[in-house]
Design an enzyme around this catalytic site. Structure first.
Site, short mmCIF file in Angstrom:
data_model
loop_
_atom_site.label_atom_id
_atom_site.label_comp_id
_atom_site.label_asym_id
_atom_site.label_seq_id
_atom_site.Cartn_x
_atom_site.Cartn_y
_atom_site.Cartn_z
N SER A 49 3.99 -6.79 -4.06
CA SER A 49 3.85 -5.92 -2.87
C SER A 49 2.71 -6.27 -2.02
O SER A 49 2.38 -7.59 -2.21
CB SER A 49 3.03 -4.66 -3.37
OG SER A 49 1.60 -4.81 -3.94
N CYS A 50 2.56 -5.90 -0.80
CA CYS A 50 1.75 -6.28 0.23
C CYS A 50 0.36 -6.48 -0.44
O CYS A 50 -0.40 -7.35 0.11
CB CYS A 50 1.71 -5.50 1.65
SG CYS A 50 1.60 -3.73 1.28
N THR A 108 -1.56 2.91 -7.26
CA THR A 108 -0.98 1.38 -7.03
C THR A 108 -1.04 0.81 -8.24
O THR A 108 -1.79 0.72 -9.08
CB THR A 108 -1.82 0.95 -5.64
OG1 THR A 108 -1.34 -0.50 -5.68
CG2 THR A 108 -3.41 0.83 -6.11
N ARG A 131 -4.74 6.07 0.93
CA ARG A 131 -3.84 6.21 2.20
C ARG A 131 -4.46 7.11 3.25
O ARG A 131 -4.83 8.10 3.14
CB ARG A 131 -2.41 6.84 1.85
CG ARG A 131 -1.67 5.99 0.84
CD ARG A 131 -1.01 4.82 1.39
NE ARG A 131 -0.28 4.24 0.07
CZ ARG A 131 0.98 4.54 0.02
NH1 ARG A 131 1.63 5.26 0.86
NH2 ARG A 131 1.95 3.80 -0.83
N ASN A 213 -0.57 -5.19 6.21
CA ASN A 213 0.29 -5.15 5.37
C ASN A 213 1.81 -5.09 5.76
O ASN A 213 2.87 -4.88 5.00
CB ASN A 213 0.25 -3.56 4.64
CG ASN A 213 -0.10 -2.74 5.64
OD1 ASN A 213 -1.27 -2.43 6.43
ND2 ASN A 213 1.28 -1.54 5.90
#
EC number: 1.2.1.13
Length: 233
Positions: A49-50, A108, A131, A213
């Protein structure tokens, strides 16, 4: 997963590069961390993932220089398409809330995924995501306990050294008092905010790292695709 990605192979593709965390036994590679281990025999791979791409490079430096015992991470992450713009249905009740109006705590796997590229850190890191209503650029807040006594200037010096040598183009260090918008279109995987590095009691280290990201992660996808192409047989 391998079954889903394998459909591309069945349709004629020679390789599949997943731009997200892979499931099951799919090999994961992060440029600057373990991409040199890529084997041409791998037909399906993941670029992680980023957030893992941001976290893994500077975690590698911390572990090599100071020895990570354990730690936690929070990524304050721009909202994504997996959230709802208006309160609606979602399997994650928090992601079901209006993304542009709320700070949304959610899960996450980025911290745990670091162990896929740095196996010696398995079980040592965990984390969550917040988020937030920004369109792009995110920031990781990592706190780790280390085995070697240190201080903030020494930690930053280790990052600077790596950024100039083995992690050049992957890791950067910023000394200016910047904010998220200043890191839009940043090509590197992670930028250490040196003024925010802290050490408590000489063995608890806090590091803040910015990352684009979207754009920054895309650069690593291209880099990994290039590695695959250069190892073609």
């Amino acid at each position: 997963d391998r079954e889903g990605a394998g459909k591309h192979i069945q349709a004629g593709a020679k390789k599949v590069l997943i731009t997200a965390p892979g499931k099951g036994d799919i090999p994961t590679y992060v440029v600057g961390v373990n991409a040199e281990l890529y084997s041409h025999e791998d037909t399906i791979i993941s670029n992680a993932s980023c957030t893992t791409n941001c976290l893994a490079p500077f975690v590698k430096v911390l572990d090599q220089k100071f020895g990570i015992i354990k730690g936690t991470m929070t990524t304050t992450h721009s909202y994504t398409g997996d959230q709802r713009l208006l309160d609606a249905s979602h399997r994650d009740l928090r992601r079901a809330r209006a993304a542009a109006l709320n700070i949304v705590p959610t899960s996450t796997g980025a911290a745990k995924a670091v162990a896929l590229v740095l196996p010696n850190l398995k079980g040592k890191l965990n984390g969550i995501a917040l988020r937030v209503p920004t369109p792009n650029v995110s920031v990781v807040d990592l706190v780790v306990q280390v085995s070697k006594k240190t201080f903030a200037e020494e930690v930053n010096a280790a990052f600077r050294d790596a950024a100039e040598k083995e992690l050049k183009g992957i890791l950067d260090v910023c000394d200016e008092p910047l904010v998220s918008v200043d890191f839009r279109c940043s090509d590197v995987s992670s930028t250490i905010d040196s003024s925010l590095t802290m050490v408590m009691g000489d063995d608890m280290v806090k590091v803040i790292a910015w990352y684009d990201n979207e754009w920054g992660y895309s650069q690593r996808v291209v880099d990994l695709a290039d590695i695959v192409a250069n190892n073609w047989k």
